[in-house]
Write an enzyme that holds these catalytic residues in place. Structure first.
Site, short mmCIF file in Angstrom:
data_model
loop_
_atom_site.label_atom_id
_atom_site.label_comp_id
_atom_site.label_asym_id
_atom_site.label_seq_id
_atom_site.Cartn_x
_atom_site.Cartn_y
_atom_site.Cartn_z
CG ASP A 16 -1.75 -1.21 1.42
OD1 ASP A 16 -2.09 -1.84 0.41
OD2 ASP A 16 -2.07 -1.53 2.58
CD GLU A 226 -9.02 -2.80 -1.12
OE1 GLU A 226 -9.52 -2.85 0.01
OE2 GLU A 226 -8.24 -3.67 -1.55
O1 FUB Z 1 -3.25 -3.54 3.42
C1 FUB Z 1 -4.56 -3.79 3.85
C2 FUB Z 1 -5.54 -3.51 2.75
O2 FUB Z 1 -5.25 -4.32 1.63
C3 FUB Z 1 -5.50 -2.11 2.20
O3 FUB Z 1 -6.08 -1.17 3.03
C4 FUB Z 1 -6.17 -2.34 0.91
O4 FUB Z 1 -6.08 -1.29 0.00
C5 FUB Z 1 -5.49 -3.59 0.43
O5 FUB Z 1 -4.26 -3.30 -0.17
#
Ligand code: FUB
Length: 327
Positions: A16, A226
């Site tokens: 991320d 997301e």
């Molecule tokens: O790293 C945890 C979660 O996985 C992140 O918040 C999302 O975007 C995905 O990458």
């Protein structure tokens, strides 16, 4: 498009990446994966991160310059309201202070967004005693323009966005829209002068299709899931994001930071591993895509590694799609 890629920090699992340039130096703000031993589930419980490190590029070329780990910048034990799962963070600088925004579940297992303040880009950061008022869900991105700071956030499924409508928790619990209804999408709000709260009610980041209609919930190879990121290129605002269960990074273009944005295409095809997440930044006259995959852990979803490659814009401002699998 086949593009040369680099693993940035192969000695530890990080994911991320939110990337910013401060005073000519490039800093990477990743999540810090580890072998939590928690089995995979639909809520992402296996992603049980407990601290953040800040990496810096010690040179001018993201493809070759050394990368430095500046150590622990913030850890779960220091956050009074902490439950579990420190997910994707981002940072902003204002008046010489650095504000790290981080989503984490509180003691009731509800994602909130915390703020931690430091004097240097690499931290350490001191967390505020409470999460931001009215905050929820995950995956933060801060975009600054003309002294105004916009905080983007949100993620469905494990990111809990489906538990809310109009910034209020649903009495009925968790509901995703029907397939033919407008998809849930990221939210955006300006930050307060002190950078610690929303200055206004968050509003949806509307993503339109080629006919000017909001993308629908069933359009899961294009709709937001997301990992939103906002950058500006040639006077236009680019909102990019992950489609989650179809494992793509896509983008949409708008005329201002609030949108609406019109869907334009894919930035990155699926990588090794379930999640895909990124940031886009200009550095030394070139544009770069920072992302992650699970290549080095041989496909373990929650053990991800940071990568970078160059990003190419066409004359018309669209982005060349990068193949997520080739090296
Ligand atoms: O790293 C945890 C979660 O996985 C992140 O918040 C999302 O975007 C995905 O990458």
């Amino acid at each position: 498009m086949k593009t040369k890629k680099r693993y940035l920090w192969p000695s530890d699992y990080m994911a991320d990446p939110s990337v910013h340039v401060f005073d000519g130096k490039l800093y990477i703000y990743p999540s810090h994966d580890w072998e939590s031993g928690i089995p995979d589930d639909d809520f992402g419980s296996e992603y049980d991160m407990k601290d953040y490190h800040v990496l810096s590029l010690e040179g001018d070329d993201p493809m070759t310059s050394p990368v430095k780990d500046n150590g622990v910048a913030l850890k779960r034990e220091d956050v009074k309201w902490a439950g579990r799962q420190m997910w994707d963070c981002d940072i902003a600088r204002k008046d010489g202070k650095y504000y790290l925004y981080f989503p984490m579940k509180d003691k009731n297992d509800i994602f909130r967004i915390g703020v931690a303040v430091g004097d240097r880009p690499e931290g350490p950061f001191v967390p505020e005693p409470d999460p931001m008022r009215g905050s929820y869900s995950i995956d933060v991105c801060v975009f600054e323009e003309n002294g105004e700071y916009y905080l983007y956030f949100g993620g469905i499924w494990g990111g809990q966005l489906q538990r809310y409508r109009d910034n209020k928790a649903l009495d009925t619990g968790s509901t995703l829209p029907e397939d033919d209804q407008p998809a849930l999408t990221a939210m955006v709000a300006k930050l307060s002068d002190d950078m610690l709260q929303f200055a206004e009610a968050p509003r949806p980041v509307v993503i339109l299709d080629e006919n000017g209609k909001p993308l629908t919930a069933g359009d899961n190879s294009r709709r937001f899931f997301e990992a939103g990121w906002l950058h500006k290129y040639n006077g236009k605002y680019y909102f990019s994001y992950s489609t989650g269960d179809t494992h793509l990074l896509c983008y949409a273009i708008g005329d201002n930071p609030y949108g609406p944005f019109t869907y334009k295409g894919q930035i990155l095809t699926p990588v090794i591993g379930w999640t895909t997440h990124h940031s886009i930044v200009e550095f030394n006259g070139k544009w770069w895509l920072f992302f992650h995959d699970s290549g080095l852990s041989k496909g373990v979803n929650c053990l991800r590694s940071l990568k970078v490659c160059e990003l190419t814009y066409r004359e018309d401002g669209t982005i060349e799609t990068i193949d997520g699998m080739d090296e």
